[in-house]
Design a protein around this motif. Structure first.
Motif, PDB file in Angstrom:
ATOM      1  N   ARG A 106     -30.624  -1.737  50.068  1.00 50.47           N
ATOM      2  CA  ARG A 106     -30.171  -0.813  51.112  1.00 50.47           C
ATOM      3  C   ARG A 106     -28.725  -1.069  51.557  1.00 50.47           C
ATOM      4  O   ARG A 106     -28.210  -0.376  52.433  1.00 50.47           O
ATOM      5  CB  ARG A 106     -31.102  -0.896  52.322  1.00 50.47           C
ATOM      6  N   GLU A 107     -28.095  -2.054  50.937  1.00 50.15           N
ATOM      7  CA  GLU A 107     -26.690  -2.314  51.239  1.00 50.15           C
ATOM      8  C   GLU A 107     -25.816  -1.181  50.677  1.00 50.15           C
ATOM      9  O   GLU A 107     -26.070  -0.658  49.596  1.00 50.15           O
ATOM     10  CB  GLU A 107     -26.241  -3.642  50.633  1.00 50.15           C
ATOM     11  N   THR A 108     -24.792  -0.836  51.412  1.00 45.94           N
ATOM     12  CA  THR A 108     -23.881   0.243  51.004  1.00 45.94           C
ATOM     13  C   THR A 108     -22.845  -0.281  50.012  1.00 45.94           C
ATOM     14  O   THR A 108     -22.274  -1.359  50.199  1.00 45.94           O
ATOM     15  CB  THR A 108     -23.169   0.843  52.227  1.00 45.94           C
ATOM     16  N   VAL A 109     -22.618   0.495  48.953  1.00 44.33           N
ATOM     17  CA  VAL A 109     -21.589   0.155  47.973  1.00 44.33           C
ATOM     18  C   VAL A 109     -20.627   1.333  47.824  1.00 44.33           C
ATOM     19  O   VAL A 109     -20.950   2.472  48.180  1.00 44.33           O
ATOM     20  CB  VAL A 109     -22.199  -0.194  46.599  1.00 44.33           C
ATOM     21  N   LEU A 110     -19.442   1.039  47.304  1.00 39.83           N
ATOM     22  CA  LEU A 110     -18.397   2.064  47.113  1.00 39.83           C
ATOM     23  C   LEU A 110     -18.537   2.673  45.721  1.00 39.83           C
ATOM     24  O   LEU A 110     -18.781   1.969  44.754  1.00 39.83           O
ATOM     25  CB  LEU A 110     -17.011   1.427  47.257  1.00 39.83           C
ATOM     26  N   ILE A 111     -18.347   3.997  45.631  1.00 34.41           N
ATOM     27  CA  ILE A 111     -18.518   4.684  44.342  1.00 34.41           C
ATOM     28  C   ILE A 111     -17.288   5.527  44.012  1.00 34.41           C
ATOM     29  O   ILE A 111     -17.144   6.657  44.495  1.00 34.41           O
ATOM     30  CB  ILE A 111     -19.737   5.616  44.348  1.00 34.41           C
ATOM     31  N   PRO A 112     -16.382   5.005  43.197  1.00 34.85           N
ATOM     32  CA  PRO A 112     -15.324   5.843  42.642  1.00 34.85           C
ATOM     33  C   PRO A 112     -15.938   6.783  41.595  1.00 34.85           C
ATOM     34  O   PRO A 112     -17.058   6.543  41.130  1.00 34.85           O
ATOM     35  CB  PRO A 112     -14.364   4.845  41.982  1.00 34.85           C
ATOM     36  N   PRO A 113     -15.232   7.830  41.183  1.00 29.30           N
ATOM     37  CA  PRO A 113     -15.698   8.634  40.057  1.00 29.30           C
ATOM     38  C   PRO A 113     -15.888   7.749  38.824  1.00 29.30           C
ATOM     39  O   PRO A 113     -15.237   6.723  38.673  1.00 29.30           O
ATOM     40  CB  PRO A 113     -14.569   9.646  39.851  1.00 29.30           C
ATOM     41  N   LYS A 114     -16.791   8.176  37.916  1.00 32.15           N
ATOM     42  CA  LYS A 114     -17.146   7.359  36.757  1.00 32.15           C
ATOM     43  C   LYS A 114     -15.920   6.923  35.957  1.00 32.15           C
ATOM     44  O   LYS A 114     -15.801   5.760  35.553  1.00 32.15           O
ATOM     45  CB  LYS A 114     -18.094   8.166  35.855  1.00 32.15           C
ATOM     46  N   GLU A 115     -14.950   7.842  35.734  1.00 32.54           N
ATOM     47  CA  GLU A 115     -13.789   7.466  34.937  1.00 32.54           C
ATOM     48  C   GLU A 115     -12.938   6.411  35.643  1.00 32.54           C
ATOM     49  O   GLU A 115     -12.305   5.576  34.996  1.00 32.54           O
ATOM     50  CB  GLU A 115     -12.937   8.699  34.595  1.00 32.54           C
ATOM     51  N   GLU A 116     -12.939   6.417  36.970  1.00 28.92           N
ATOM     52  CA  GLU A 116     -12.196   5.390  37.715  1.00 28.92           C
ATOM     53  C   GLU A 116     -12.936   4.056  37.665  1.00 28.92           C
ATOM     54  O   GLU A 116     -12.310   2.992  37.620  1.00 28.92           O
ATOM     55  CB  GLU A 116     -11.963   5.826  39.159  1.00 28.92           C
ATOM     56  N   GLN A 117     -14.261   4.089  37.730  1.00 28.16           N
ATOM     57  CA  GLN A 117     -15.027   2.857  37.583  1.00 28.16           C
ATOM     58  C   GLN A 117     -14.640   2.170  36.270  1.00 28.16           C
ATOM     59  O   GLN A 117     -14.386   0.964  36.235  1.00 28.16           O
ATOM     60  CB  GLN A 117     -16.524   3.164  37.570  1.00 28.16           C
ATOM     61  N   THR A 118     -14.578   2.968  35.205  1.00 26.93           N
ATOM     62  CA  THR A 118     -14.223   2.428  33.889  1.00 26.93           C
ATOM     63  C   THR A 118     -12.798   1.895  33.885  1.00 26.93           C
ATOM     64  O   THR A 118     -12.530   0.803  33.358  1.00 26.93           O
ATOM     65  CB  THR A 118     -14.376   3.521  32.810  1.00 26.93           C
ATOM     66  N   ALA A 119     -11.869   2.643  34.483  1.00 32.26           N
ATOM     67  CA  ALA A 119     -10.463   2.225  34.512  1.00 32.26           C
ATOM     68  C   ALA A 119     -10.284   0.922  35.283  1.00 32.26           C
ATOM     69  O   ALA A 119      -9.544   0.032  34.862  1.00 32.26           O
ATOM     70  CB  ALA A 119      -9.609   3.332  35.123  1.00 32.26           C
ATOM     71  N   ILE A 120     -10.972   0.801  36.420  1.00 34.07           N
ATOM     72  CA  ILE A 120     -10.855  -0.410  37.236  1.00 34.07           C
ATOM     73  C   ILE A 120     -11.436  -1.611  36.494  1.00 34.07           C
ATOM     74  O   ILE A 120     -10.849  -2.703  36.480  1.00 34.07           O
ATOM     75  CB  ILE A 120     -11.561  -0.217  38.599  1.00 34.07           C
ATOM     76  N   ALA A 121     -12.600  -1.407  35.851  1.00 28.85           N
ATOM     77  CA  ALA A 121     -13.214  -2.509  35.099  1.00 28.85           C
ATOM     78  C   ALA A 121     -12.323  -2.954  33.946  1.00 28.85           C
ATOM     79  O   ALA A 121     -12.152  -4.160  33.705  1.00 28.85           O
ATOM     80  CB  ALA A 121     -14.589  -2.087  34.584  1.00 28.85           C
TER      81      ALA A 121
END
Length: 474
Positions: free
Chosen positions: A157-172
């Protein structure tokens, strides 16, 4: 190129972040990950994995040590892209890293939470986000029970941040590339420290086995690896050079009475002495012979592991009243025969070559020294005056080496802080890495080229200087 930020931000609903890029979203972690319930029934998987200080490591299932179960059928099967969380004993262990990213299929204890990613996300980005929370010790505010544990039902139930999928990939990808560079830098620095410590060991070895006078007459020691030693040095067993070895104690929690006393633990051992920045207070009815005196030597008689074998010895040279924990024995040199510092160097030599050294490894993985056999070692020592000269020589030789090691350690600490800051800024949207092009690196490429030296310099500067930091994250 200047550090890039997003064009607009909105307030965050999390307890650990003030704002996020305006096009990012937030949701509960359970909406992105399922609680892994895939058990290893029938022992279908034998690739045993463990979580060690934030890293998922392979173990030999046929020679596993530690708390080994009767069967591995109760272990959970995890796969590449899963995230493993160790949320047990949050109250007592506040140093370990508790989040690991899975790179290969295997099994791991079901005492850990296995996060199985749902479709439509890049799990490596969320690993970095949880790793950031791990580094800022956010998890220690959560959990319950006697040992302060945390289950998926609550943590989900902890809140997490969600960038768009392509940004998730770019950040990783950005963090994978940058952290690989930083980790190589740190590894090279640690290797340099290792070489400097080997040089220190060689100085001790030469001084306490051959003396300082190259013209002195030598004799055969009768010990194959030791060879010749100065003719005038006397042969003694360690047990005749020390007072009786005294075991430590652990006692109970502090009671704010006269029995509260500092208790030196193995965790307080430095290389040659003890660290005094995080000493433990325990309530112990200490016997007079258990009280430490300046000049006492402390032997780690139980504990150790693959990287730090049991048997370390340090010098207690403090004035405060204290005892040792029950994993340590203390003993006092007979100062008419041998000085504390000289005997300390003798012990360093014995441990480096594991000379007549026996440790009993129990099924729990804990090593225990046979102290009787340890103290039965033969050693060769000169008179006190020559011991003093040798000790002073070693200290003088160590001075430059220790200064260099200290400088490198501070540099590593700064770079570790820089690494944590870089992760934090990327996963929380304080920097925009969408335009960053990660170079394609093949397995055949190496980093031992002229550019690697420039890379090291950039990383070192970035750790200390804000402008350099802004440049290197681009």
């Amino acid at each position: 190129m200047a550090k890039s930020r997003y064009s607009s931000y909105i307030s965050s609903k999390t307890l650990w972040q003030n704002e996020i890029p305006s096009h990012w979203q937030e949701t509960e972690l359970r909406m992105l990950f399922a609680d892994n319930k895939n058990k290893n029934l029938g022992l279908v998987e034998r690739n045993l994995l463990s979580l060690s200080y934030g890293k998922i490591k392979r173990k030999d299932i046929d020679n596993a040590t530690g708390l080994v179960p009767a069967s591995f059928e109760g272990y959970q099967i995890i796969d590449k892209g899963f995230i493993v969380l160790r949320f047990t004993d949050l109250q007592n262990d506040k140093k370990s890293l508790r989040v690991g990213y899975v790179e290969e299929k295997g099994i791991i204890t079901s005492a850990y939470i296995g996060l199985a990613p749902k479709a439509g996300i890049h799990s490596k980005y969320f690993y970095y986000q949880l790793h950031f929370l791990d580094k800022i010790k956010y998890f220690y505010n959560l959990g319950g029970g006697v040992r302060q544990s945390l289950a998926f039902k609550e943590f989900g139930r902890e809140t997490v941040l969600i960038p768009p999928k392509e940004e998730q990939t770019a950040i990783a990808r950005f963090l994978d590339y940058k952290l690989a560079k930083i980790n190589r830098f740190i590894q090279k620095k640690k290797q340099l420290i290792k070489l400097l410590n080997e040089q220190k060991a060689a100085i001790i070895n030469q001084a306490v086995t051959k003396g300082l006078d190259p013209n002195t007459k030598m004799k055969d020691s009768g010990i194959e690896w030791l060879g010749e030693i100065p003719e005038h040095w006397q042969k003694h067993k360690i047990k005749y050079l020390i007072s009786k070895s005294i075991a430590g104690a652990w006692g109970t929690e502090p009671q704010n009475d006269d029995n509260d006393i500092t208790c030196v633990r193995v965790a307080d051992f430095n290389e040659y002495d003890i660290k005094t920045d995080n000493l433990t207070i325990r309530n112990i009815e200490a016997k007079t012979e258990q009280i430490l005196k300046p000049g006492d030597l402390l032997l780690e008689k139980s504990g150790g592991g693959e990287k730090t074998p049991v048997g370390r010895v340090v010098l207690f040279n403090q004035s405060f009243k204290s005892v040792t924990s029950n994993f340590i024995s203390k003993f006092s040199p007979k100062i008419d025969l041998v000085s504390s510092e000289y005997l300390l160097y003798i012990f360093k030599l014995i441990n480096s070559v594991r000379w007549n050294f026996r440790s009993l490894k129990q099924t729990t993985g804990i090593q225990n020294i046979d102290t009787y056999q340890y103290m039965d070692n033969w050693v060769f020592i000169p008179k006190i005056e020559e011991q003093t000269t040798i000790v002073n020589h070693i200290k003088n030789e160590f001075k430059v080496l220790d200064e260099t090691i200290s400088k490198i350690e501070k540099e590593i600490a700064l770079v570790e802080e820089y690494k944590t800051a870089l992760i934090a800024e990327a996963v929380t949207g304080k920097i925009d890495v969408r335009g960053y092009e990660v170079p394609e690196i093949t397995e055949e490429e190496t980093y031992d080229d002229p550019d690697s030296y420039r890379e090291e310099e950039e990383i070192s500067m970035a750790a200390e200087d804000e402008e350099a930091y802004q440049n290197i994250i681009e």
